[in-house]
Design a protein around this motif. Structure first.
Motif, short mmCIF file in Angstrom:
data_model
loop_
_atom_site.label_atom_id
_atom_site.label_comp_id
_atom_site.label_asym_id
_atom_site.label_seq_id
_atom_site.Cartn_x
_atom_site.Cartn_y
_atom_site.Cartn_z
N ARG A 68 106.49 116.98 -61.64
CA ARG A 68 106.05 117.24 -60.27
C ARG A 68 107.03 118.23 -59.65
O ARG A 68 108.24 117.96 -59.63
CB ARG A 68 106.02 115.95 -59.46
N VAL A 69 106.53 119.35 -59.17
CA VAL A 69 107.39 120.38 -58.58
C VAL A 69 107.04 120.50 -57.11
O VAL A 69 105.97 121.02 -56.74
CB VAL A 69 107.21 121.74 -59.29
N TRP A 74 112.28 120.79 -55.55
CA TRP A 74 112.72 119.57 -56.22
C TRP A 74 111.76 119.21 -57.34
O TRP A 74 110.55 119.34 -57.21
CB TRP A 74 112.81 118.42 -55.23
N ILE A 75 112.30 118.73 -58.46
CA ILE A 75 111.52 118.44 -59.66
C ILE A 75 111.66 116.97 -60.04
O ILE A 75 112.78 116.43 -60.08
CB ILE A 75 111.97 119.33 -60.83
N THR A 76 110.53 116.33 -60.32
CA THR A 76 110.53 114.94 -60.77
C THR A 76 109.82 114.86 -62.13
O THR A 76 108.69 115.32 -62.27
CB THR A 76 109.79 114.03 -59.77
N ASP A 77 110.50 114.32 -63.14
CA ASP A 77 109.89 114.16 -64.46
C ASP A 77 108.91 112.99 -64.43
O ASP A 77 109.29 111.86 -64.10
CB ASP A 77 110.96 113.90 -65.53
N GLY A 144 116.51 123.51 -60.69
CA GLY A 144 116.89 122.80 -61.91
C GLY A 144 115.74 121.99 -62.44
O GLY A 144 114.66 121.97 -61.90
N GLY A 145 115.99 121.29 -63.55
CA GLY A 145 114.99 120.41 -64.15
C GLY A 145 115.64 119.10 -64.48
O GLY A 145 116.81 119.06 -64.84
N GLY A 146 114.88 118.00 -64.33
CA GLY A 146 115.45 116.69 -64.60
C GLY A 146 116.03 116.60 -65.99
O GLY A 146 117.11 116.09 -66.20
N GLY A 147 115.28 117.11 -66.99
CA GLY A 147 115.75 117.06 -68.37
C GLY A 147 117.00 117.88 -68.57
O GLY A 147 117.91 117.51 -69.31
#
Length: 202
Positions: A68-69, A74-77, A144-147
């Motif tokens: 989810r972007v 903000w990014i949520t895996d 950034g990315g969660g991973g």
């Protein structure tokens, strides 16, 4: 590195046009995100898609993360997939809200790795129980990315552990050296005392 449109042959059936992240033109660790236009969901809905993942059996890096972007970056895996094999159908429950959906791929072993996605569509309502933007521990700040954040933390932890191990080894070696020096000094003193006593007795 980016997803490109390719004609992909499956194990069964005719070739299909898919968006792919191709390992033959990548370096290990390369990544890219295929993003949807902005969507607005009044209720949670199922996201359905098909994916084909080719990778070496020992390759644990190649994976696809559905994200989810949010509009603020903000990014949520939402789901991480690393299942190797031919075309399979996957489902992810998308939470209500306004955001974009990202398919974030990472390439591991090259040139063997490839991630292809197609037949993406929204299905029925679902019961979302995953992380939220305000509580997800794997969520990352804009840019950034969660991973990626998790990988960076893991690398930092490994480096710290390695540094600690080096310090312990150095301390142990130093103690051993001191003990050896003390033993040598004691032996020398004993030899000198014995020789002195022998000389005096004569």
């Amino acid at each position: 590195m980016q997803f490109v449109l390719m004609l992909v042959q499956g194990l069964l059936g005719s070739p299909r046009s898919s968006m792919c992240l191709e390992g033959s033109v990548a370096d290990t660790g390369d990544m890219a995100t295929l993003s949807s236009p902005g969507i607005v969901l009044d209720a949670s809905r199922e996201l359905n898609f098909a994916m084909q993942m080719t990778r070496s059996p020992w390759d644990s890096l190649t994976k696809l993360t559905v994200q989810r972007v949010d509009s603020d970056g903000w990014i949520t895996d939402l789901r991480i997939i690393n299942n190797r094999g031919d075309w399979r159908n996957y489902t992810v429950c998308l939470p209500a809200g306004s955001y974009r959906v990202g398919f974030h791929g990472i390439i591991g072993s090259v040139p063997a790795s490839r991630i292809c996605v197609d037949t993406v569509w929204l299905g029925d309502e679902c019961s979302y129980s995953g992380p939220t933007p305000s509580s997800d521990p794997g969520k990352s700040p804009p840019g950034g990315g969660g991973g990626i954040a998790a990988a960076a933390i893991a690398v930092a932890a490994a480096a710290a552990a390695a540094a600690g191990a080096v310090v312990v080894v150095v301390v142990v070696v130093a103690v051993v050296v001191v003990v050896v020096v003390v033993v040598v000094v004691v032996v020398v003193v004993v030899v000198v005392v014995v020789n002195s006593s022998t000389i005096i007795s004569h």
